[in-house]
Scaffold this active site. Structure first.
Site, short mmCIF file in Angstrom:
data_model
loop_
_atom_site.label_atom_id
_atom_site.label_comp_id
_atom_site.label_asym_id
_atom_site.label_seq_id
_atom_site.Cartn_x
_atom_site.Cartn_y
_atom_site.Cartn_z
N HIS A 53 5.93 -17.10 -24.61
CA HIS A 53 6.00 -15.72 -25.09
C HIS A 53 7.19 -15.58 -26.04
O HIS A 53 8.26 -16.16 -25.79
CB HIS A 53 6.17 -14.76 -23.90
CG HIS A 53 6.33 -13.32 -24.29
ND1 HIS A 53 5.36 -12.64 -25.00
CD2 HIS A 53 7.35 -12.45 -24.11
CE1 HIS A 53 5.76 -11.40 -25.20
NE2 HIS A 53 6.97 -11.27 -24.69
N ASN A 54 7.00 -14.84 -27.14
CA ASN A 54 8.06 -14.71 -28.15
C ASN A 54 8.60 -16.09 -28.54
O ASN A 54 9.81 -16.34 -28.55
CB ASN A 54 9.20 -13.82 -27.64
CG ASN A 54 8.81 -12.36 -27.58
OD1 ASN A 54 7.80 -11.95 -28.15
ND2 ASN A 54 9.60 -11.57 -26.88
N GLU A 83 2.98 -17.72 -29.33
CA GLU A 83 2.85 -16.36 -29.85
C GLU A 83 3.44 -16.26 -31.26
O GLU A 83 4.52 -16.80 -31.52
CB GLU A 83 3.53 -15.36 -28.93
CG GLU A 83 3.33 -13.92 -29.37
CD GLU A 83 4.00 -12.92 -28.45
OE1 GLU A 83 3.56 -11.76 -28.44
OE2 GLU A 83 4.97 -13.29 -27.77
N ASP A 85 4.35 -13.10 -33.74
CA ASP A 85 4.45 -11.68 -34.03
C ASP A 85 4.54 -11.50 -35.55
O ASP A 85 5.58 -11.81 -36.15
CB ASP A 85 5.68 -11.07 -33.36
CG ASP A 85 5.53 -11.00 -31.85
OD1 ASP A 85 4.47 -11.41 -31.34
OD2 ASP A 85 6.47 -10.55 -31.17
N HIS A 100 10.64 -10.31 -34.08
CA HIS A 100 10.46 -9.33 -33.01
C HIS A 100 10.72 -7.96 -33.64
O HIS A 100 11.86 -7.57 -33.84
CB HIS A 100 11.44 -9.60 -31.86
CG HIS A 100 11.06 -8.90 -30.58
ND1 HIS A 100 11.22 -7.55 -30.42
CD2 HIS A 100 10.53 -9.37 -29.43
CE1 HIS A 100 10.81 -7.21 -29.21
NE2 HIS A 100 10.37 -8.29 -28.59
N GLU A 134 0.18 -11.29 -32.65
CA GLU A 134 0.46 -9.87 -32.54
C GLU A 134 0.59 -9.39 -33.98
O GLU A 134 1.60 -9.58 -34.63
CB GLU A 134 1.75 -9.62 -31.75
CG GLU A 134 2.05 -8.13 -31.58
CD GLU A 134 3.32 -7.89 -30.79
OE1 GLU A 134 4.11 -7.01 -31.20
OE2 GLU A 134 3.53 -8.57 -29.77
N LYS A 186 -6.27 -16.12 -31.50
CA LYS A 186 -6.58 -14.94 -30.69
C LYS A 186 -5.96 -13.74 -31.38
O LYS A 186 -4.76 -13.67 -31.56
CB LYS A 186 -6.01 -15.10 -29.27
CG LYS A 186 -6.25 -13.90 -28.36
CD LYS A 186 -6.02 -14.28 -26.91
CE LYS A 186 -4.55 -14.51 -26.61
NZ LYS A 186 -3.81 -13.22 -26.51
N LYS A 188 -6.82 -9.38 -33.03
CA LYS A 188 -7.67 -8.20 -33.07
C LYS A 188 -8.85 -8.44 -34.01
O LYS A 188 -8.72 -9.16 -35.00
CB LYS A 188 -6.87 -6.98 -33.52
CG LYS A 188 -5.77 -6.59 -32.55
CD LYS A 188 -4.99 -5.40 -33.08
CE LYS A 188 -3.86 -5.03 -32.13
NZ LYS A 188 -3.07 -3.88 -32.63
#
Length: 289
Positions: A53-54, A83, A85, A100, A134, A186, A188
């Site tokens: 994560h991050n 991940e 972002d 972030h 993200e 992965k 949207k």
């Protein structure tokens, strides 16, 4: 047994103790069980995945430093889900960045991260790598993201569902063995019909990205307080992320998943994303090393 002292009668040194603690003699797991001995032909949601994560941060989440090297280190350590972002970069290059958002962290170029992933994805393991996006980018910069993924990953990028595993409700996902040396995204998604049409235009190089009135998110903006003002004391509200709202989706469970297997199916998402590729992904309780 390995000797960690320069002479048999010596007291162990700091360096010797460090070497011992990091050696195979002090391994926290049975080394003979590190080889793959499990059945890796089950559907993907049957496994736990070694995840990060991050991934880009070297330390704290507020005011922290981002580094491309973190992606290399995580992948070389065996991580299979990382991940990214993604935010709009600014003039003069207008290149997408990874940071972030709204937390005063430094940023790194999205393109540099894609190169690092390409170079290190399958050094320590051939099992598939999942990129959890993200995505806060505008349409123009999403287009750049898609181009970079397509051109840099090449054949490693899974762009379409496998023929014997169509991305449809009730169909199980492929196994880790079937997805070896593949990178999955992965992210949207659009409505399936709109997505199919825009992807066809993208592959032909005919997808037109027009200026629009879409609201652009600024990664450098301070988070909003409850009363609507900015705060420098840290976030008091958060944007939706792929961690809290899994983005690739299916609306039904696979008939091949045993009833005793714990899993959670993510909800369908139709938010704005234009040229990203992904197959439906069940929010997993996974384990691929």
């Amino acid at each position: 047994m390995t000797s960690f002292c320069s002479h048999p009668t010596d007291v162990i040194s700091k360096e010797g103790l460090t070497n011992y603690l990091m050696s195979d003699e002090n391994a926290p797991v049975f080394l003979d069980r590190l080889d793959i001995y499990q059945d890796m032909d089950q559907s993907l949601p049957h496994y736990y995945i070694n995840s990060s994560h991050n991934t880009y941060l070297t330390g704290r989440q507020f005011g922290g430093k981002s580094s491309v090297e973190m992606y290399r280190q995580c992948l070389l350590a065996g991580c299979r889900c990382i991940e990214l972002d993604c935010w709009d970069g600014h003039d003069p290059d207008n290149e997408p960045i990874i940071t972030h958002g709204k937390a005063m962290c430094t940023n790194i170029p999205f393109k540099d991260v894609i190169y690092a992933i390409r170079d290190c994805a399958f050094v320590s393991s051939d099992y598939p790598v999942i990129l959890s996006f993200e995505n806060h980018c505008s349409r123009h910069q999403q287009y750049k993201m898609a181009k970079y993924c397509d051109e840099i990953f090449g054949e490693m990028l899974l762009k379409e569902a496998l023929e014997d595993f169509p991305a449809s409700p009730g169909t199980p996902l492929p196994s880790p063995n079937r997805l070896k040396r593949k990178i999955l995204i992965k992210n949207k998604r659009l409505h399936p019909d709109v997505e199919k049409h825009e992807l066809e235009l993208f592959w032909r190089g005919e997808l037109a990205i027009e200026e629009s009135d879409e609201e652009k998110e600024d990664a450098g903006a301070l988070p909003k307080s409850i009363d609507g003002g900015s705060t420098a004391n840290g976030p008091t509200s958060s944007t939706a992320s792929s961690a809290s709202a899994p983005v690739a989706a299916t609306n039904s469970t696979s008939s091949s998943i045993p009833s005793q297997t714990p899993y959670q199916v993510s909800e369908a998402c139709t938010h704005t994303v234009r040229t990203m590729y992904c197959i439906p992904v069940i929010k997993p309780r996974l384990a691929i090393y």
